[in-house]
Motif scaffolding. Structure first.
Motif, short mmCIF file in Angstrom:
data_model
loop_
_atom_site.label_atom_id
_atom_site.label_comp_id
_atom_site.label_asym_id
_atom_site.label_seq_id
_atom_site.Cartn_x
_atom_site.Cartn_y
_atom_site.Cartn_z
N PHE A 153 -7.67 2.88 -4.49
CA PHE A 153 -8.81 3.08 -3.56
C PHE A 153 -8.73 4.22 -2.70
O PHE A 153 -7.72 4.56 -2.14
CB PHE A 153 -8.58 2.04 -2.68
N GLU A 154 -9.64 5.13 -3.28
CA GLU A 154 -9.71 6.49 -2.71
C GLU A 154 -8.35 7.14 -2.70
O GLU A 154 -7.73 7.56 -4.06
CB GLU A 154 -10.14 6.44 -1.13
N ASP A 155 -7.80 7.45 -1.63
CA ASP A 155 -6.29 8.42 -1.72
C ASP A 155 -5.02 7.47 -1.64
O ASP A 155 -4.12 7.86 -1.24
CB ASP A 155 -6.46 9.57 -0.85
N MET A 156 -5.41 6.12 -1.89
CA MET A 156 -4.48 5.21 -1.71
C MET A 156 -4.27 4.25 -2.84
O MET A 156 -5.09 4.24 -3.77
CB MET A 156 -4.73 4.06 -0.66
N ALA A 157 -3.17 3.85 -3.06
CA ALA A 157 -2.80 2.90 -4.31
C ALA A 157 -2.22 1.73 -3.79
O ALA A 157 -1.21 1.66 -2.85
CB ALA A 157 -1.56 3.40 -5.12
N LEU A 158 -2.77 0.67 -4.04
CA LEU A 158 -2.34 -0.81 -3.81
C LEU A 158 -1.63 -1.31 -5.13
O LEU A 158 -1.78 -1.68 -6.06
CB LEU A 158 -3.48 -1.95 -3.73
N VAL A 159 -0.25 -1.48 -5.09
CA VAL A 159 0.81 -1.47 -5.88
C VAL A 159 1.52 -2.89 -6.19
O VAL A 159 1.79 -3.56 -5.08
CB VAL A 159 1.78 -0.30 -5.87
N LEU A 160 1.63 -3.48 -7.29
CA LEU A 160 2.05 -4.87 -7.45
C LEU A 160 3.69 -4.58 -7.36
O LEU A 160 4.35 -3.82 -8.31
CB LEU A 160 1.32 -5.03 -8.74
N TYR A 161 3.99 -5.58 -6.49
CA TYR A 161 5.74 -5.77 -6.67
C TYR A 161 5.86 -7.15 -7.05
O TYR A 161 5.24 -7.91 -6.79
CB TYR A 161 6.05 -5.53 -5.22
N PRO B 177 0.69 -1.07 0.09
CA PRO B 177 0.01 0.03 0.04
C PRO B 177 0.78 1.17 -0.15
O PRO B 177 1.75 1.45 0.85
CB PRO B 177 -0.86 -0.16 1.22
N LEU B 178 0.58 2.25 -0.81
CA LEU B 178 1.26 3.57 -1.02
C LEU B 178 0.23 4.63 -1.01
O LEU B 178 -0.99 4.41 -1.38
CB LEU B 178 2.13 3.71 -2.16
N CYS B 179 0.56 5.92 -0.51
CA CYS B 179 -0.33 6.97 -0.49
C CYS B 179 -0.22 7.32 -2.11
O CYS B 179 0.93 7.36 -2.69
CB CYS B 179 0.33 7.89 0.27
N TYR B 180 -1.45 7.67 -2.55
CA TYR B 180 -1.39 7.70 -3.90
C TYR B 180 -0.91 9.10 -4.34
O TYR B 180 -0.18 9.12 -5.40
CB TYR B 180 -2.94 8.03 -4.72
N ASN B 181 -0.91 10.12 -3.51
CA ASN B 181 -0.25 11.58 -3.99
C ASN B 181 1.15 11.29 -4.30
O ASN B 181 1.54 11.88 -5.03
CB ASN B 181 -0.83 12.57 -2.82
N ASN B 182 1.68 10.47 -2.96
CA ASN B 182 3.15 10.15 -3.36
C ASN B 182 3.53 9.22 -4.43
O ASN B 182 4.63 9.22 -4.94
CB ASN B 182 3.68 9.45 -1.86
N PHE B 183 2.60 8.65 -5.04
CA PHE B 183 2.95 7.44 -5.92
C PHE B 183 2.41 8.14 -7.50
O PHE B 183 2.81 7.58 -8.43
CB PHE B 183 2.02 6.21 -5.84
N ALA B 184 1.65 9.11 -7.38
CA ALA B 184 1.17 9.73 -8.52
C ALA B 184 2.10 9.96 -9.67
O ALA B 184 1.66 9.66 -11.03
CB ALA B 184 0.18 10.89 -8.43
N TRP B 185 3.12 10.45 -9.29
CA TRP B 185 4.13 11.01 -10.49
C TRP B 185 4.72 9.68 -11.18
O TRP B 185 5.04 9.88 -12.40
CB TRP B 185 5.46 11.62 -9.64
N GLU B 186 4.50 8.51 -10.65
CA GLU B 186 4.92 7.17 -11.40
C GLU B 186 3.85 6.28 -11.77
O GLU B 186 3.91 5.03 -12.17
CB GLU B 186 6.15 6.65 -10.73
N ALA B 187 2.67 6.65 -11.43
CA ALA B 187 1.64 5.73 -11.46
C ALA B 187 1.08 5.14 -12.70
O ALA B 187 0.87 4.04 -12.92
CB ALA B 187 0.29 6.48 -10.68
N GLY B 188 1.48 6.21 -13.83
CA GLY B 188 1.29 5.66 -15.12
C GLY B 188 2.27 4.56 -15.62
O GLY B 188 2.27 3.80 -16.62
#
Length: 336
Positions: free
Chosen positions: A159-167, A141-152
């Motif tokens: 999920f709302e303001d969170m990102a569940l990221v695959l590793y 789990p990551l904060c979406y705002n912290n992750f947004a710059w590389e989300a693409g």
């Protein structure tokens, strides 16, 4: 050698160190090639352009085709074409040199080389084969705002303001976990649906780190494996007092907030309370739950904002209070 060199003098010595030792870096596990990329470097080859964009995004959170810093890079000749092996920010190495001297720089280089020469790092060479890596996929789990710059660039669910990221798990030992985010183009190479991959990775994550509930901060200190196993059929946690504010995490604790997204966890907590409840994600590592009516949501939000202000940005997961409605079975962020 002392630690009184200027930055450019340091870069020259740093470069000379790599050139002197280049032939010995492989440690019998493949030939390694060294290259120094200066700040401002622009690419002619496509692979260099990809390297520059990745460095700029990863280290500087910028999209640019011009390298934003000086980097020493070791590439390993493995399966017929070179791949990025280890990379070292000269600026970061210079900071360490100024504080601790030249020996700490060499130690950092060799420690990274030992890791990169390990057999398990080879999992990245097999990343194109889903069957070979699927058991190593997990979700963080990551904060979406912290992750947004590389989300693409990566595979995730928002999920709302969170990102569940695959590793993908590269290595796990007493020093911790080494992992890498999965680029979104891998789904096409795997010929796999994103939801299927994410669902299977969530099962892996559960297996790697089972959910736990600790009733006080003291229970979180080096707990035995069985403590807090509230999802177990034989768990001693049968009910929760309406004023209880337990910590929900995992056996690993690191990135333990993911436990709130495991199948059945939210429903089980509602069963223990006998009511709906609020969730405050106090970090990427844990969540606090509060039974409906026990505390005003605005007070929870005020406390969360103070926690997020004090602790490092990378530890933050959310700045919102969530509510699980037991009757509706919904889990949503509140508008406060």
């Amino acid at each position: 050698m002392g630690n009184d060199l200027g930055y450019r003098e340091f870069c020259s010595q740093f470069d000379a160190f790599f050139r002197r030792n280049e032939k010995n870096f492989g440690n019998g596990k493949g030939e390694i090639h060294y290259r120094f990329y200066p700040k401002g470097f622009t690419a002619v080859r496509d692979e260099d352009a990809r390297f520059i964009r990745d460095i700029n995004a990863r280290y500087y959170h910028r999209e640019s085709d011009r390298l934003q810093g000086d980097f020493a890079v070791l590439e390993k000749d493995g399966t017929g074409k070179a791949r990025t092996y280890c990379r070292f920010s000269a600026e970061k190495m210079y900071e360490d040199y100024q504080k601790f001297g030249w020996d700490i720089v060499k130690e950092a280089v060799y420690e990274n080389l030992e890791y990169c020469n390990s057999d398990e790092i080879g999992i990245l060479d097999q990343i194109d084969d889903y069957e070979k890596v699927k058991h190593r996929l997990f979700i963080r789990p990551l904060c979406y705002n912290n992750f947004a710059w590389e989300a693409g660039r990566y595979v995730y669910r928002r999920f709302e303001d969170m990102a569940l990221v695959l590793y993908v798990l590269i290595r796990e030992d007493e020093k911790g976990i080494d992992s890498a985010k999965i680029p979104k183009e891998m789904l096409e190479k795997w010929n796999m649906n994103r939801d299927t991959v994410m669902d299977e990775a969530m099962v892996n994550t559960y297996s790697m780190a089972q959910p736990r509930m600790y009733m006080s901060p003291f229970e979180c200190i080096r707990p035995p494996f069985e403590r807090g196993a509230f999802m177990s059929l034989n768990s001693p946690i049968r009910t929760l007092d309406r004023m209880a504010m337990p910590t929900v995490t995992t056996t690993k604790m690191t990135n333990g907030a993911i436990a709130m997204f495991y199948t059945g966890v939210k429903e089980k907590i509602a069963e223990l309370y006998g009511d709906s409840y609020y969730v405050v994600f106090t970090s990427i590592h844990e969540a606090k739950t509060h039974c409906r009516g026990s505390l005003a949501p605005r007070d929870m939000l005020k406390s969360l904002k103070e926690i997020n202000r004090v602790f490092p940005k990378e530890e933050m997961l959310s700045d919102r209070v969530y509510y699980y409605d037991r009757e509706k079975g919904t889990f949503e962020a509140l508008m406060l």
